[in-house]
Design an enzyme around this catalytic site. Structure first.
Site, PDB file in Angstrom:
ATOM      1  N   HIS A 113       0.835  -1.222   0.000  1.00 38.50           N
ATOM      2  CA  HIS A 113       0.000   0.000   0.000  1.00 38.50           C
ATOM      3  C   HIS A 113       0.860   1.258   0.000  1.00 38.50           C
ATOM      4  O   HIS A 113       0.448   2.290   0.515  1.00 38.50           O
ATOM      5  CB  HIS A 113      -0.934   0.044   1.215  1.00 38.50           C
ATOM      6  CG  HIS A 113      -1.636  -1.240   1.484  1.00 38.50           C
ATOM      7  ND1 HIS A 113      -2.797  -1.584   0.833  1.00 38.50           N
ATOM      8  CD2 HIS A 113      -1.325  -2.282   2.298  1.00 38.50           C
ATOM      9  CE1 HIS A 113      -3.181  -2.778   1.254  1.00 38.50           C
ATOM     10  NE2 HIS A 113      -2.297  -3.237   2.131  1.00 38.50           N
TER      11      HIS A 113
ATOM     12  N   SER B 215      15.864  20.194 -16.319  1.00 38.56           N
ATOM     13  CA  SER B 215      14.731  21.071 -16.612  1.00 38.56           C
ATOM     14  C   SER B 215      15.270  22.346 -17.237  1.00 38.56           C
ATOM     15  O   SER B 215      16.345  22.830 -16.867  1.00 38.56           O
ATOM     16  CB  SER B 215      13.996  21.384 -15.312  1.00 38.56           C
ATOM     17  OG  SER B 215      13.327  22.622 -15.426  1.00 38.56           O
TER      18      SER B 215
ATOM     19  N   TYR C  95      -9.929 -15.326 -45.255  1.00 34.95           N
ATOM     20  CA  TYR C  95      -9.276 -14.017 -45.275  1.00 34.95           C
ATOM     21  C   TYR C  95     -10.299 -12.900 -45.471  1.00 34.95           C
ATOM     22  O   TYR C  95     -11.248 -13.013 -46.235  1.00 34.95           O
ATOM     23  CB  TYR C  95      -8.230 -13.949 -46.402  1.00 34.95           C
ATOM     24  CG  TYR C  95      -7.553 -12.588 -46.476  1.00 34.95           C
ATOM     25  CD1 TYR C  95      -6.468 -12.283 -45.665  1.00 34.95           C
ATOM     26  CD2 TYR C  95      -8.032 -11.598 -47.334  1.00 34.95           C
ATOM     27  CE1 TYR C  95      -5.869 -11.032 -45.705  1.00 34.95           C
ATOM     28  CE2 TYR C  95      -7.433 -10.333 -47.380  1.00 34.95           C
ATOM     29  CZ  TYR C  95      -6.364 -10.063 -46.563  1.00 34.95           C
ATOM     30  OH  TYR C  95      -5.775  -8.825 -46.596  1.00 34.95           O
TER      31      TYR C  95
ATOM     32  N   GLU D   3       9.875   7.292 -17.040  1.00 31.17           N
ATOM     33  CA  GLU D   3       8.507   7.773 -17.265  1.00 31.17           C
ATOM     34  C   GLU D   3       8.027   7.396 -18.659  1.00 31.17           C
ATOM     35  O   GLU D   3       6.857   7.061 -18.856  1.00 31.17           O
ATOM     36  CB  GLU D   3       8.441   9.289 -17.052  1.00 31.17           C
ATOM     37  CG  GLU D   3       8.621   9.654 -15.577  1.00 31.17           C
ATOM     38  CD  GLU D   3       8.733  11.151 -15.322  1.00 31.17           C
ATOM     39  OE1 GLU D   3       8.775  11.532 -14.168  1.00 31.17           O
ATOM     40  OE2 GLU D   3       8.791  11.929 -16.304  1.00 31.17           O
TER      41      GLU D   3
ATOM     42  N   LYS E  67      17.013  20.177 -11.124  1.00 33.07           N
ATOM     43  CA  LYS E  67      16.288  18.949 -11.445  1.00 33.07           C
ATOM     44  C   LYS E  67      17.100  17.927 -12.233  1.00 33.07           C
ATOM     45  O   LYS E  67      17.912  18.266 -13.075  1.00 33.07           O
ATOM     46  CB  LYS E  67      15.033  19.298 -12.259  1.00 33.07           C
ATOM     47  CG  LYS E  67      14.080  20.198 -11.511  1.00 33.07           C
ATOM     48  CD  LYS E  67      12.966  19.437 -10.874  1.00 33.07           C
ATOM     49  CE  LYS E  67      11.919  19.129 -11.906  1.00 33.07           C
ATOM     50  NZ  LYS E  67      10.754  18.524 -11.297  1.00 33.07           N
TER      51      LYS E  67
HETATM   52  N1  ARG Z   1      -1.935  -6.461 -48.249  1.00 32.58           N
HETATM   53  C1  ARG Z   1      -2.754  -7.565 -47.893  1.00 32.58           C
HETATM   54  C2  ARG Z   1      -2.695  -7.821 -46.370  1.00 32.58           C
HETATM   55  O1  ARG Z   1      -1.824  -7.338 -45.743  1.00 32.58           O
HETATM   56  C3  ARG Z   1      -2.293  -8.787 -48.613  1.00 32.58           C
HETATM   57  C4  ARG Z   1      -3.370  -9.794 -48.825  1.00 32.58           C
HETATM   58  C5  ARG Z   1      -4.303  -9.342 -49.876  1.00 32.58           C
HETATM   59  N2  ARG Z   1      -5.244 -10.335 -50.203  1.00 32.58           N
HETATM   60  C6  ARG Z   1      -6.390 -10.041 -50.764  1.00 32.58           C
HETATM   61  N3  ARG Z   1      -7.195 -11.012 -51.007  1.00 32.58           N
HETATM   62  N4  ARG Z   1      -6.710  -8.819 -51.063  1.00 32.58           N
HETATM   63  O2  ARG Z   1      -3.551  -8.479 -45.817  1.00 32.58           O
END
Ligand code: ARG
Length: 454
Positions: free
Chosen positions: A156, A277, A317, A290, A283
């Site tokens: 504490h 400072s 993706y 920090e 200082k």
């Molecule tokens: N520049 C893209 C990334 O970083 C690469 C992959 C792109 N793929 C796509 N199907 N557009 O994710």
């Protein structure tokens, strides 16, 4: 013709191009993209998409490009390519003509970017592991020097019980060792190659992906193409290890900032890592500490950002995932400069042993010892605690430490107190009693340090 020119007849807007392009960020993966491309050219040769002459020509052009990029990493930024993958492909076509256009057979930027980023994470992770090791060394060195330096221990932010300065150092050694273990574990988990997973469904060429993985130095190939192109766990893990480690760095910085105050005066930091400072000549500010404390915020912010980006992304993706790099790159840079700075600061610390000793003597940090003394004389701990509490109040009123109360005064709180009490109230006695594993006694601290005597 751009990368995906055929399907389009209209122009892309400048704003969209600026919004969509990732080259200004992912140019840092140029080496990884080239190395992945060389491995891919070999895979294509193995399934007779390329003749061995063609493969050799591509490999040599890619190696030339690698050298150019190593000599001048910013070279990539002079282009208006969409991303690092199109930049490498474009450069290859510039160098070898139509042959360069064959390289993307059976490959997608989706498995390509996943591979590049894992290669990048692996390399950076290894650098970070070394830096963590350097910080551990610096803390162990400091601990070795201060096995006899007494430091008031706090709870504490109130002086609680004395410890040694070495014991304080070794507390952070424990934290950074866990960070190192977490990092090594993350590196182990990410040691799988996504190359050859295509856009999402796998590549249509009968490539030996295990051999390809070995070629790139991975332990094995990933097992599922959908997961491979959409997995960013390695990014999340690095961000998470970095966040935890930054919290440790930040806590250590906070301790040092406090120890360095005029009020505490427990230590002084070197001129090399402090600033003055512009107004107040007296200082000497602990700016480095920090900043380490402050930068932790950005690192944790990047982890949060990426967690939220990944949340609820459908397989496989999605372009959202392009957002993975900015925070990761910034985090790796930040974590590594904080580690370097922490090493420099730890090496510069000069502990003011007299001040720490004096501070440990004040604040009634031997009150527990008095209670334990009473326990040894047969008084139940709860009762002993109460008796000592009353003694502390009296000592505060008299503005004296407990050990300066006369035996008569002490006896007024409990008859069992004898003259032998004083030897239990010294700082040395407090320290030497902490003999169980993990305690602050000299013996235990030496035992903790013995792990590092290689
Ligand atoms: N520049 C893209 C990334 O970083 C690469 C992959 C792109 N793929 C796509 N199907 N557009 O994710």
């Amino acid at each position: 013709m751009g990368l995906w020119g055929g399907r389009f007849s209209g122009q892309t807007s400048d704003l969209f191009k600026q919004f969509n392009d990732s080259l200004p960020v992912d140019y840092r993966m140029a080496e990884q993209d080239i190395i992945g491309s060389i491995a891919w050219s070999k895979a294509l040769a193995s399934v007779n998409v390329l003749t061995s002459d063609e493969q050799r020509e591509l490999e040599s052009a890619l190696n030339d490009l690698l050298k150019q990029v190593q000599d001048n990493p910013e070279l990539v930024l002079q282009s208006d390519a969409e991303d690092i993958h199109s930049w490498v492909e474009g450069k290859l076509i510039d160098a070898v003509g139509d042959l360069g256009k064959k390289l993307h057979t059976g490959r997608s930027r989706n498995d390509q970017v996943a591979t590049d980023l894992k290669l990048w994470c692996r390399e950076q992770g290894q650098n970070l592991a070394e830096l963590l090791g350097g910080l551990l060394d610096a803390l162990v060195e400091l601990a070795k020097k201060h096995q006899d330096t007494v430091l008031p221990g706090y709870t504490h932010l109130q002086r609680a019980q004395p410890v040694t300065f070495a014991h304080w150092c070794l507390a952070y050694v424990e934290m950074f060792e866990r960070d190192l273990a977490r990092l090594n574990n993350a590196l182990k988990l990410m040691d799988t190659s996504p190359l050859g997973c295509g856009a999402l469904a796998g590549t249509a060429y009968a490539i030996d992906r295990e051999a390809l993985a070995k070629e790139l130095g991975f332990a094995r190939a990933t097992r599922n193409s959908l997961d491979s192109v959409s997995d960013r766990d390695h990014v999340l893990e690095l961000l998470s290890v970095a966040s935890i480690s930054s919290v440790h760095l930040s806590r250590m910085a906070e301790d040092i900032i406090f120890y360095n105050t005029g009020e505490a005066g427990f230590l002084e930091m070197g001129d090399a890592v402090t600033s003055g400072s512009s107004l107040m000549p007296q200082k000497k500010n602990p700016d480095a500490m920090e900043l380490i404390r402050g930068k932790c915020g950005r690192v944790v912010g990047s982890l949060t950002g990426m967690m939220v980006t990944m949340k609820a992304l459908p397989l496989a993706y999605n372009k959202d995932m392009q957002e993975d790099k900015e925070g990761l790159f910034d985090t790796v840079d930040t974590w590594s400069i904080c580690l370097k700075m922490a090493i420099l600061c730890i090496e510069s610390i000069e502990v003011k042993g007299e001040n720490t000793y004096k501070a440990a003597q004040q604040g009634y940090s031997n009150a527990t010892e008095l209670a334990d003394y009473l326990v040894a004389k047969g008084i139940p701990f709860r009762e002993a605690h109460h008796i000592v509490g009353r003694a502390v109040v009296a000592a505060i009123e008299a503005q004296k430490p407990l050990e300066d109360l006369s035996i008569e005064q002490l006896k007024s709180f409990s008859e069992v107190i004898e003259a032998d009490v004083y030897q239990h109230l010294t700082i040395e006695a407090c320290l030497e009693k902490r003999v169980a594993l993990g305690g602050t006694s000299k013996e235990q601290v030496a035992h903790a340090l013995s792990r590092f005597n290689k």
